[in-house]
Design a protein around this motif. Structure first.
Motif, PDB file in Angstrom:
ATOM      1  N   VAL A 192       0.871  -1.175   0.000  1.00 49.82           N
ATOM      2  CA  VAL A 192       0.000   0.000   0.000  1.00 49.82           C
ATOM      3  C   VAL A 192       0.909   1.226   0.000  1.00 49.82           C
ATOM      4  O   VAL A 192       1.581   1.511   0.989  1.00 49.82           O
ATOM      5  CB  VAL A 192      -0.938   0.009   1.225  1.00 49.82           C
ATOM      6  N   TRP A 193       0.929   1.930  -1.124  1.00 53.49           N
ATOM      7  CA  TRP A 193       1.854   3.049  -1.320  1.00 53.49           C
ATOM      8  C   TRP A 193       1.087   4.337  -1.624  1.00 53.49           C
ATOM      9  O   TRP A 193      -0.041   4.303  -2.133  1.00 53.49           O
ATOM     10  CB  TRP A 193       2.789   2.784  -2.496  1.00 53.49           C
ATOM     11  N   GLY A 194       1.730   5.458  -1.367  1.00 55.04           N
ATOM     12  CA  GLY A 194       1.189   6.728  -1.809  1.00 55.04           C
ATOM     13  C   GLY A 194       1.247   6.834  -3.321  1.00 55.04           C
ATOM     14  O   GLY A 194       2.108   6.221  -3.969  1.00 55.04           O
ATOM     15  N   ALA A 195       0.339   7.603  -3.885  1.00 59.25           N
ATOM     16  CA  ALA A 195       0.261   7.701  -5.354  1.00 59.25           C
ATOM     17  C   ALA A 195       1.538   8.257  -5.959  1.00 59.25           C
ATOM     18  O   ALA A 195       1.828   8.013  -7.138  1.00 59.25           O
ATOM     19  CB  ALA A 195      -0.928   8.571  -5.746  1.00 59.25           C
ATOM     20  N   ASP A 196       2.344   8.986  -5.154  1.00 63.18           N
ATOM     21  CA  ASP A 196       3.594   9.528  -5.687  1.00 63.18           C
ATOM     22  C   ASP A 196       4.624   8.437  -5.956  1.00 63.18           C
ATOM     23  O   ASP A 196       5.664   8.698  -6.565  1.00 63.18           O
ATOM     24  CB  ASP A 196       4.174  10.571  -4.726  1.00 63.18           C
ATOM     25  N   HIS A 197       4.334   7.215  -5.534  1.00 66.31           N
ATOM     26  CA  HIS A 197       5.240   6.085  -5.793  1.00 66.31           C
ATOM     27  C   HIS A 197       4.851   5.289  -7.044  1.00 66.31           C
ATOM     28  O   HIS A 197       5.377   4.202  -7.266  1.00 66.31           O
ATOM     29  CB  HIS A 197       5.252   5.136  -4.592  1.00 66.31           C
ATOM     30  N   HIS A 198       3.930   5.836  -7.838  1.00 67.90           N
ATOM     31  CA  HIS A 198       3.414   5.050  -8.974  1.00 67.90           C
ATOM     32  C   HIS A 198       4.522   4.626  -9.931  1.00 67.90           C
ATOM     33  O   HIS A 198       4.447   3.561 -10.550  1.00 67.90           O
ATOM     34  CB  HIS A 198       2.334   5.833  -9.725  1.00 67.90           C
ATOM     35  N   VAL A 233       2.348 -10.091  -6.799  1.00 67.50           N
ATOM     36  CA  VAL A 233       2.490  -8.740  -6.259  1.00 67.50           C
ATOM     37  C   VAL A 233       1.322  -7.869  -6.717  1.00 67.50           C
ATOM     38  O   VAL A 233       0.989  -7.836  -7.903  1.00 67.50           O
ATOM     39  CB  VAL A 233       3.808  -8.094  -6.716  1.00 67.50           C
ATOM     40  N   ASP A 234       0.713  -7.179  -5.760  1.00 69.85           N
ATOM     41  CA  ASP A 234      -0.296  -6.174  -6.075  1.00 69.85           C
ATOM     42  C   ASP A 234       0.042  -4.915  -5.286  1.00 69.85           C
ATOM     43  O   ASP A 234       0.405  -4.984  -4.106  1.00 69.85           O
ATOM     44  CB  ASP A 234      -1.700  -6.651  -5.706  1.00 69.85           C
ATOM     45  N   VAL A 235      -0.088  -3.768  -5.941  1.00 68.59           N
ATOM     46  CA  VAL A 235       0.213  -2.496  -5.303  1.00 68.59           C
ATOM     47  C   VAL A 235      -1.046  -1.637  -5.301  1.00 68.59           C
ATOM     48  O   VAL A 235      -1.632  -1.386  -6.360  1.00 68.59           O
ATOM     49  CB  VAL A 235       1.353  -1.752  -6.017  1.00 68.59           C
ATOM     50  N   LEU A 236      -1.466  -1.197  -4.121  1.00 72.27           N
ATOM     51  CA  LEU A 236      -2.587  -0.270  -3.995  1.00 72.27           C
ATOM     52  C   LEU A 236      -2.020   1.127  -3.842  1.00 72.27           C
ATOM     53  O   LEU A 236      -1.235   1.388  -2.924  1.00 72.27           O
ATOM     54  CB  LEU A 236      -3.451  -0.612  -2.785  1.00 72.27           C
ATOM     55  N   LEU A 237      -2.378   2.009  -4.746  1.00 80.50           N
ATOM     56  CA  LEU A 237      -1.894   3.393  -4.691  1.00 80.50           C
ATOM     57  C   LEU A 237      -2.953   4.278  -4.028  1.00 80.50           C
ATOM     58  O   LEU A 237      -4.121   4.265  -4.429  1.00 80.50           O
ATOM     59  CB  LEU A 237      -1.580   3.899  -6.096  1.00 80.50           C
ATOM     60  N   ILE A 238      -2.532   5.017  -3.011  1.00 82.83           N
ATOM     61  CA  ILE A 238      -3.449   5.846  -2.234  1.00 82.83           C
ATOM     62  C   ILE A 238      -3.372   7.285  -2.728  1.00 82.83           C
ATOM     63  O   ILE A 238      -2.342   7.943  -2.616  1.00 82.83           O
ATOM     64  CB  ILE A 238      -3.082   5.802  -0.731  1.00 82.83           C
ATOM     65  N   GLN A 239      -4.481   7.755  -3.269  1.00 85.69           N
ATOM     66  CA  GLN A 239      -4.523   9.129  -3.763  1.00 85.69           C
ATOM     67  C   GLN A 239      -4.702  10.117  -2.607  1.00 85.69           C
ATOM     68  O   GLN A 239      -5.033   9.742  -1.486  1.00 85.69           O
ATOM     69  CB  GLN A 239      -5.655   9.295  -4.772  1.00 85.69           C
ATOM     70  N   MET A 240      -4.509  11.364  -2.902  1.00 84.84           N
ATOM     71  CA  MET A 240      -4.496  12.402  -1.879  1.00 84.84           C
ATOM     72  C   MET A 240      -5.884  12.646  -1.283  1.00 84.84           C
ATOM     73  O   MET A 240      -6.917  12.272  -1.861  1.00 84.84           O
ATOM     74  CB  MET A 240      -3.940  13.706  -2.450  1.00 84.84           C
ATOM     75  N   VAL A 241      -5.879  13.284  -0.114  1.00 90.10           N
ATOM     76  CA  VAL A 241      -7.108  13.646   0.592  1.00 90.10           C
ATOM     77  C   VAL A 241      -7.224  15.164   0.587  1.00 90.10           C
ATOM     78  O   VAL A 241      -6.278  15.874   0.952  1.00 90.10           O
ATOM     79  CB  VAL A 241      -7.084  13.133   2.045  1.00 90.10           C
ATOM     80  N   ASN A 242      -8.381  15.666   0.165  1.00 87.88           N
ATOM     81  CA  ASN A 242      -8.673  17.096   0.262  1.00 87.88           C
ATOM     82  C   ASN A 242      -9.508  17.314   1.514  1.00 87.88           C
ATOM     83  O   ASN A 242     -10.630  16.818   1.612  1.00 87.88           O
ATOM     84  CB  ASN A 242      -9.457  17.582  -0.958  1.00 87.88           C
ATOM     85  N   LEU A 243      -8.958  18.036   2.466  1.00 91.34           N
ATOM     86  CA  LEU A 243      -9.683  18.288   3.699  1.00 91.34           C
ATOM     87  C   LEU A 243     -10.562  19.525   3.518  1.00 91.34           C
ATOM     88  O   LEU A 243     -10.091  20.575   3.077  1.00 91.34           O
ATOM     89  CB  LEU A 243      -8.705  18.487   4.855  1.00 91.34           C
ATOM     90  N   LEU A 244     -11.852  19.362   3.853  1.00 91.09           N
ATOM     91  CA  LEU A 244     -12.816  20.442   3.675  1.00 91.09           C
ATOM     92  C   LEU A 244     -13.514  20.738   4.993  1.00 91.09           C
ATOM     93  O   LEU A 244     -13.593  19.885   5.873  1.00 91.09           O
ATOM     94  CB  LEU A 244     -13.873  20.052   2.627  1.00 91.09           C
ATOM     95  N   ARG A 245     -14.032  21.962   5.095  1.00 90.94           N
ATOM     96  CA  ARG A 245     -14.926  22.305   6.198  1.00 90.94           C
ATOM     97  C   ARG A 245     -16.141  22.985   5.579  1.00 90.94           C
ATOM     98  O   ARG A 245     -16.038  24.061   5.009  1.00 90.94           O
ATOM     99  CB  ARG A 245     -14.234  23.229   7.206  1.00 90.94           C
ATOM    100  N   ASP A 246     -17.280  22.308   5.681  1.00 94.44           N
ATOM    101  CA  ASP A 246     -18.506  22.781   5.016  1.00 94.44           C
ATOM    102  C   ASP A 246     -18.256  23.015   3.525  1.00 94.44           C
ATOM    103  O   ASP A 246     -18.691  24.006   2.937  1.00 94.44           O
ATOM    104  CB  ASP A 246     -19.021  24.070   5.668  1.00 94.44           C
ATOM    105  N   GLY A 247     -17.508  22.093   2.929  1.00 93.58           N
ATOM    106  CA  GLY A 247     -17.288  22.127   1.489  1.00 93.58           C
ATOM    107  C   GLY A 247     -16.152  23.003   1.021  1.00 93.58           C
ATOM    108  O   GLY A 247     -15.857  23.046  -0.168  1.00 93.58           O
ATOM    109  N   LYS A 248     -15.483  23.715   1.950  1.00 91.33           N
ATOM    110  CA  LYS A 248     -14.397  24.615   1.552  1.00 91.33           C
ATOM    111  C   LYS A 248     -13.051  24.065   2.018  1.00 91.33           C
ATOM    112  O   LYS A 248     -12.953  23.552   3.130  1.00 91.33           O
ATOM    113  CB  LYS A 248     -14.631  26.008   2.137  1.00 91.33           C
ATOM    114  N   PRO A 249     -12.000  24.163   1.187  1.00 92.27           N
ATOM    115  CA  PRO A 249     -10.678  23.635   1.565  1.00 92.27           C
ATOM    116  C   PRO A 249     -10.189  24.273   2.867  1.00 92.27           C
ATOM    117  O   PRO A 249     -10.416  25.455   3.116  1.00 92.27           O
ATOM    118  CB  PRO A 249      -9.783  24.029   0.386  1.00 92.27           C
ATOM    119  N   VAL A 250      -9.504  23.474   3.684  1.00 94.20           N
ATOM    120  CA  VAL A 250      -9.020  23.974   4.964  1.00 94.20           C
ATOM    121  C   VAL A 250      -7.589  23.512   5.190  1.00 94.20           C
ATOM    122  O   VAL A 250      -7.202  22.416   4.793  1.00 94.20           O
ATOM    123  CB  VAL A 250      -9.932  23.491   6.123  1.00 94.20           C
TER     124      VAL A 250
END
Length: 558
Positions: free
Chosen positions: A339-345, A365-382
């Motif tokens: 399980v790797w971050g997407a930057d390791h693709h 071998v199987d690799v799961l790539l984890i994409q980024m998380v956008n943190l929001l507060r009431d729909g707005k980036p925080v």
């Protein structure tokens, strides 16, 4: 006990065999009858496209072959009706007995309901998080932790022999940089910053100042009386242990534990690197040139060969990956999941080429790539980190919304897609919040169970279940969703897809809430009440088990 689904599959296989024998058709080798859930409501309980698949080898029109299959089908008490749709799909509506089967299976198996045995006890390793021990976990690591731990739980539930591993990247230049950063902060804490300048690319987080305080509390100024070069390794080793304890504590509070913490440095300490290099040379996938050892990665589509051992004798990062892969197989694992971050693709093809070079199975071998998380507060980036600039720590999210919501939200979407995580939504005690919605369904059932107990009404036996009394569509739909759990577990295990279980839990909660709003359980005719209690109990079991796979609690009160 054979399920109705298995019985239907065998009935279709028998019909095909009968047709093939009579007309001297040949069923292609390896052909398997596959059933799937129709995508649209009203198209039955199961569908198959076997008539379309076999039309060409049988030399028949697909719809004509479908009609012939239906004619030969031994429907017994399994099938209520069959319809041909489109170019040759067959849609099967099962008899109401499947509801009894679904409810009875859940009530009988309880905590084991939903288990399947596709793993057959084979050994699989899930290696996840594996963040460098240079700082606390950020929210990207948190999503990887959730995906990795849930994937491991699903595989265990699907019959695999699972081991969870954290790979500690404690070798290389980043560790030396960590040691120098801690050393500089230590001197700052002593008021002697000018004696040990902070490295240009050093680790800036506030946690480094906290660690420096620990050094001062434990060692006073004694470390400052020694030459800087002599204490760097000490600071490196001690600081990495401090950081690992921070990581370990955060993960444990996040519901994530590991069977093995594997040190990268141990590959060198235990002489596991040289045998791996030797094995590649023996297979002619590694060669020496210009004083260095190279991997023939161009044989696997890479644009250039990659260095394993530099001309100065120092290994590259790639070297550790090669030795670590071999070590995993040497430990007896048949399947390796990273399980790797997407930057390791970019490393995925390289890892798979090494796997092939060693002669291991392509599907090992199987690799799961984890994409980024956008943190929001009431729909707005925080941006909300108090301790590390713009980096948002897993700890901060857990503290604000709780472990259950954090894990559920991280698992709601495919891991290879970007995730929007709304903090305010995750805290809301309303049906808009998916984790609250699912947990509330379980708590609501528990509340009804307590009321029944107060009236001295227990859980009936399945002998008292009468499917003919459950005529409302919400009852049939709830039973249908309950019955899907084993197949959802199987698909989630095959696809390494935790989001399937989150989606399943949500659809199950939706089906229960609809049933609850449409039907009374207490205060109806006794035989109806008993059948609905059993349906409700089956829903509670499926809800609790699916939440358990997600590592989310199933509260009895909310």
């Amino acid at each position: 006990m054979q399920t109705m689904t298995e019985g239907l599959k065998q009935a279709v296989e028998a019909a095909l065999a009968s047709i093939a024998q009579e007309k001297e058709f040949v069923i292609p080798e390896g052909f398997v009858v596959r059933l799937e859930r129709p995508r649209q409501d009203g198209h039955g309980d199961w569908a198959t496209n076997v008539a379309m698949q076999l039309a060409k080898p049988f030399g028949m029109n697909p719809r004509e072959l479908a009609a012939l299959i239906i004619e030969r089908l031994d429907k017994s008490d399994i099938v209520d009706k069959v319809e041909i749709a489109g170019p040759g799909f067959m849609n099967f509506t099962l008899s109401a007995r499947w509801i009894t089967e679904a409810v009875g299976s859940a009530v009988e198996k309880r905590e084991n309901y939903g288990r399947v045995e596709i793993g057959n006890g084979r050994k699989v390793q899930v290696e996840f998080v594996s963040a460098n021990p240079t700082g606390p976990l950020h929210m990207g690591h948190g999503r990887g932790a959730a995906v990795g731990s849930i994937t491991a739980s699903i595989l265990d539930f699907a019959g695999w022999n699972v081991e969870r591993e954290y790979y500690i990247n404690d070798a290389g230049l980043q560790m030396e940089l960590l040691g120098k950063s801690a050393q500089a902060r230590y001197f700052e804490e002593l008021g002697r910053a000018n004696e040990a300048p902070f490295p240009e690319d050093g680790y800036q987080g506030g946690y480094m100042a906290d660690i420096a305080k620990k050094f001062v509390e434990k060692y006073g100024s004694s470390l400052a009386d020694k030459p800087l070069d002599e204490t760097v390794e000490f600071f490196m080793r001690e600081t990495s242990q401090y950081v690992l304890e921070i990581i370990r504590k955060d993960l444990e509070e996040f519901g994530v534990t590991f069977d093995v913490w594997f040190s990268e440095q141990s590959l060198y300490d235990n002489n596991l690197v040289d045998p791996a290099m030797k094995a590649l040379k023996e297979r002619d996938y590694a060669y020496e040139a210009d004083g260095a050892l190279w991997f023939r990665s161009t044989m696997f589509g890479d644009d250039k060969d990659r260095v394993l051992i530099r001309s100065n004798g120092m290994p590259t990062y790639f070297t550790s990956d090669v030795a670590y892969l071999k070590n995993k197989y040497d430990r007896g694992f048949e399947k390796l999941i990273y399980v790797w971050g997407a930057d390791h693709h970019g490393y995925v093809p390289r890892l798979k080429s090494v796997n092939k070079a060693f002669g291991y199975p392509d599907d090992g071998v199987d690799v799961l790539l984890i994409q980024m998380v956008n943190l929001l507060r009431d729909g707005k980036p925080v941006q909300m980190s108090k301790r590390a600039g713009t980096i948002i720590m897993l700890r901060e999210i857990m503290d604000e919304v709780g472990v259950d919501a954090t894990r559920f939200f991280f698992a709601m979407r495919r891991c290879d897609t970007t995730l929007d995580f709304d903090l305010e939504l995750a805290k809301r005690a309303t049906s808009e919040n998916p984790v609250f919605y699912v947990q509330y369904a379980h708590a609501r059932i528990c509340s009804i169970s307590r009321e029944l107990a107060e009236r001295s009404i227990g859980i009936p036996s399945m002998d008292e279940f009468d499917v003919s009394l459950l005529t409302d569509p919400t009852e049939a739909n709830l039973a249908k969703i309950i019955s899907k759990m084993p197949e959802e577990v199987e698909k989630a295990a095959e696809e390494f897809a935790p989001h399937r279980i989150a989606y399943y839990a949500t659809s199950l909660a939706e089906a229960f809430h609809a049933f609850y709003n449409a039907q009374r359980i207490i205060g109806v005719e006794e035989s109806v009440m008993k059948s609905r209690i059993l349906l409700m109990e089956a829903a509670k079991i499926a809800l609790k088990n699916s939440l358990g796979l997600l590592g989310v609690s199933a509260p009895e009160k909310m």
